[in-house]
Design a protein around this motif. Sequence first.
Motif, PDB file in Angstrom:
ATOM      1  N   ALA A  59      34.573  33.601  38.967  1.00 41.18           N
ATOM      2  CA  ALA A  59      35.703  33.249  40.429  1.00 41.18           C
ATOM      3  C   ALA A  59      36.315  32.177  39.886  1.00 41.18           C
ATOM      4  CB  ALA A  59      35.511  33.130  41.663  1.00 41.18           C
ATOM      5  N   SER A  60      35.503  31.591  38.662  1.00 37.64           N
ATOM      6  CA  SER A  60      36.402  30.418  38.400  1.00 37.64           C
ATOM      7  C   SER A  60      38.017  30.343  37.943  1.00 37.64           C
ATOM      8  CB  SER A  60      35.929  29.326  37.341  1.00 37.64           C
ATOM      9  OG  SER A  60      35.401  30.162  36.052  1.00 37.64           O
ATOM     10  N   PRO A  68      39.210  34.331  38.256  1.00 33.90           N
ATOM     11  CA  PRO A  68      39.436  36.131  38.720  1.00 33.90           C
ATOM     12  C   PRO A  68      40.380  36.612  38.107  1.00 33.90           C
ATOM     13  CG  PRO A  68      40.344  34.207  39.983  1.00 33.90           C
ATOM     14  CD  PRO A  68      40.083  33.517  39.567  1.00 33.90           C
ATOM     15  N   PRO A  69      40.221  37.660  37.980  1.00 34.64           N
ATOM     16  CA  PRO A  69      41.145  38.984  37.663  1.00 34.64           C
ATOM     17  C   PRO A  69      42.020  39.098  38.266  1.00 34.64           C
ATOM     18  CG  PRO A  69      38.364  39.605  38.138  1.00 34.64           C
ATOM     19  CD  PRO A  69      38.949  38.828  38.773  1.00 34.64           C
ATOM     20  N   VAL A  70      42.731  39.812  37.586  1.00 34.10           N
ATOM     21  CA  VAL A  70      44.219  40.119  38.164  1.00 34.10           C
ATOM     22  C   VAL A  70      43.733  42.024  37.685  1.00 34.10           C
ATOM     23  CG1 VAL A  70      46.235  40.607  39.039  1.00 34.10           C
ATOM     24  CG2 VAL A  70      45.507  38.919  37.986  1.00 34.10           C
ATOM     25  N   SER A  71      44.085  42.905  38.611  1.00 28.74           N
ATOM     26  CA  SER A  71      43.848  44.057  38.050  1.00 28.74           C
ATOM     27  C   SER A  71      45.241  44.785  38.343  1.00 28.74           C
ATOM     28  CB  SER A  71      42.524  45.010  39.273  1.00 28.74           C
ATOM     29  OG  SER A  71      43.554  45.251  40.376  1.00 28.74           O
ATOM     30  N   LEU A  72      45.466  46.256  37.231  1.00 29.89           N
ATOM     31  CA  LEU A  72      46.602  47.156  37.395  1.00 29.89           C
ATOM     32  C   LEU A  72      46.916  47.135  38.789  1.00 29.89           C
ATOM     33  CD1 LEU A  72      46.041  49.331  34.453  1.00 29.89           C
ATOM     34  CD2 LEU A  72      47.806  47.182  34.826  1.00 29.89           C
ATOM     35  N   TYR A  73      46.151  47.902  39.848  1.00 29.00           N
ATOM     36  CA  TYR A  73      46.127  48.097  40.944  1.00 29.00           C
ATOM     37  C   TYR A  73      47.328  46.946  41.952  1.00 29.00           C
ATOM     38  CZ  TYR A  73      45.604  48.762  45.825  1.00 29.00           C
ATOM     39  OH  TYR A  73      46.289  49.585  47.402  1.00 29.00           O
ATOM     40  N   THR A  74      46.595  45.686  42.012  1.00 27.89           N
ATOM     41  CA  THR A  74      46.920  44.490  42.110  1.00 27.89           C
ATOM     42  C   THR A  74      48.195  44.152  41.972  1.00 27.89           C
ATOM     43  OG1 THR A  74      45.031  43.542  43.551  1.00 27.89           O
ATOM     44  CG2 THR A  74      46.745  41.972  43.797  1.00 27.89           C
ATOM     45  N   LEU A 105      36.187  37.345  44.562  1.00 23.45           N
ATOM     46  CA  LEU A 105      36.858  37.228  43.379  1.00 23.45           C
ATOM     47  C   LEU A 105      38.543  37.674  43.987  1.00 23.45           C
ATOM     48  CD1 LEU A 105      34.686  39.989  41.254  1.00 23.45           C
ATOM     49  CD2 LEU A 105      34.919  37.319  41.210  1.00 23.45           C
ATOM     50  N   LYS A 106      39.351  36.620  44.869  1.00 24.82           N
ATOM     51  CA  LYS A 106      40.217  36.264  45.065  1.00 24.82           C
ATOM     52  C   LYS A 106      40.641  37.949  45.494  1.00 24.82           C
ATOM     53  CE  LYS A 106      40.154  31.822  44.662  1.00 24.82           C
ATOM     54  NZ  LYS A 106      38.443  31.802  44.776  1.00 24.82           N
ATOM     55  N   GLY A 107      40.311  38.497  46.229  1.00 20.38           N
ATOM     56  CA  GLY A 107      41.133  39.848  46.576  1.00 20.38           C
ATOM     57  C   GLY A 107      40.857  41.587  45.506  1.00 20.38           C
ATOM     58  N   GLU A 108      40.264  40.994  44.567  1.00 23.88           N
ATOM     59  CA  GLU A 108      39.803  41.621  43.014  1.00 23.88           C
ATOM     60  C   GLU A 108      37.901  42.162  42.944  1.00 23.88           C
ATOM     61  OE1 GLU A 108      41.945  43.265  41.972  1.00 23.88           O
ATOM     62  OE2 GLU A 108      43.500  41.381  41.601  1.00 23.88           O
ATOM     63  N   ILE A 109      37.712  43.376  42.785  1.00 26.72           N
ATOM     64  CA  ILE A 109      36.120  43.727  42.956  1.00 26.72           C
ATOM     65  C   ILE A 109      35.957  44.162  41.490  1.00 26.72           C
ATOM     66  CG2 ILE A 109      34.637  45.449  43.570  1.00 26.72           C
ATOM     67  CD1 ILE A 109      36.364  45.826  46.052  1.00 26.72           C
TER      68      ILE A 109
END
Lengths: 450, 87
Positions: A210-211, A213-219, A366-370
């Motif tokens: 989480a340092s 955090p990923p950003v997904s295509l969905y978000t 994870l800041k909104g991501e899974i």
Amino acid sequence: MISQKKNRIYLNGSDCIMLAFDYQMRRLGAPGNMGQIILGLSSRFSETDFRNQISLVKKRFPIINAVLKRGLFNRIPYWEVDADSGLPYPQVKTHDLEKSTGPATLKALKRDILNQPMNIKKGELVRFDLIYTAGGCMKVIMTWAHVLMDAHGAESFLAIVGGSLMGKTDFNPTNNLMSGGYKNRFFDPPSSPPKWQDAKKFFNRIDNIASAPPVSLYTKYKQKIKPRLDYQIISFDLDETKYLLDLAEKNCGFLNESEYFISSVMGEFHNVCCAKGLDSPSYVVPLSVDLRKKGTRLPVFSNQFATLLYSFKPENLLCRESIIEAFKIQTQDAFRNNLIFANLCALEFSRFLPSWLYARKVRQTLKGEIASIVIANPGKSLSDLSTFMGIPVSYQHHVPTVVIPPGIGVVFYTYSGKLFITLAYLEGMISPVEADEFLQKIRSHLLHRD
Amino acid sequence: MKPNLTSLWIEEAIILFLKNEIYDPSIHLDKHTNLIESGMDSFSLLNMLMFIEKKFNICIPQEEINETRMKNVQNLTDLIYDLTKKE
């Protein structure tokens, strides 16, 4: 061990995370957390015989229409199994496409079936769809709620329904279902508290990810994405499969084909993300570790896995070698720190929390991501599924729904010595053309044709 | 100091571990059983190798982790026996 009180079977931690994902997906309008196996048959069986067979199986395994409840005081979810409940599940639906105009109709129907939610709270946990197609052929689709069983369990269960495993095993699940010293992970209610210190190792791992955090295509594109799942499947012939498995061993070591598969997916997934203008500081991939005793031919009716989280930085994804290296380092670290057991302890927390709260906690961390993408490799399909209701099976496909976010996942599996890949994704996340290109690039990558 | 290992003792120790930790009780296990065909995967392979290294106080070289060596308990026993003689 799994606690049983007459007609009460408690869910384990892995089941509960599947339940939390189910909640999360329904919250976002998707059908829920389900799995699907599709069998292609070259001739047809009698529908009446099949319905009779379902009745027999239902008597033997009343858990397949158990109702989900929670303990009054401990709040731990359990299946209330009532053999005399009279619930109308599992349902068998038939679809006649004998005179359909083309493959598009079948494709549309299969997608509709995948997107039909199940009423798991009312005991709908398994569903069968029989599709009659031209030339006297048929397809059998079994859809099941992932909270009930994993893909291996579902294959065994389907083999029992199809008759090939009926009578071959005694179906008395032992307490000793887990391999590798993870037998004592269950905490019987009223339980001792979960092993907080062990679980903390897993939470530390999440904190570390989480340092950045990923950003997904969905978000990034959620306004354009529909909560409806689509999928595509590619296959490799026997020679191609042998060739790429040899390459996998050469590149990643003996029995390490998962590493090879993942390196191919991640390299191409990074390219897809870049092409779509997604600039994520990291990619998170959850990988399931199958903890089931090897050679088990029992449906088991619980999920037997732990999850390891892998994190890749964009610079790790530039070539095959750098992806494999990043993967190996994290695997060694996971074993050194016993993160598999840490994850099992963390999963136990989910038993004490309502699904919505657990799903929210996972997202918040994870800041909104899974995850960025889900990848699974259940390996060889059960050989007992080579026939179904006495008819030879021409092919077997796995189609999962995928937790949102990311809403995109890739599953590798082999049937009759041939490798198959299913890419499942939310409509609008990538177009069917992009999905096909993605799969073809994975194919080239696996065969070293890139 | 390493104990004086015999092939039979090594075989029995590995079979006992595999029966208790890796394989379902329905799987028949003897020194000739094909471990890969019986369902071993990368995770259980790693578990088995960690057990062997700890139990027999040896380090299995990467090049020895292959289909022939890992095929059955007989081949594993030969490998362990050779490695303990060398070390």
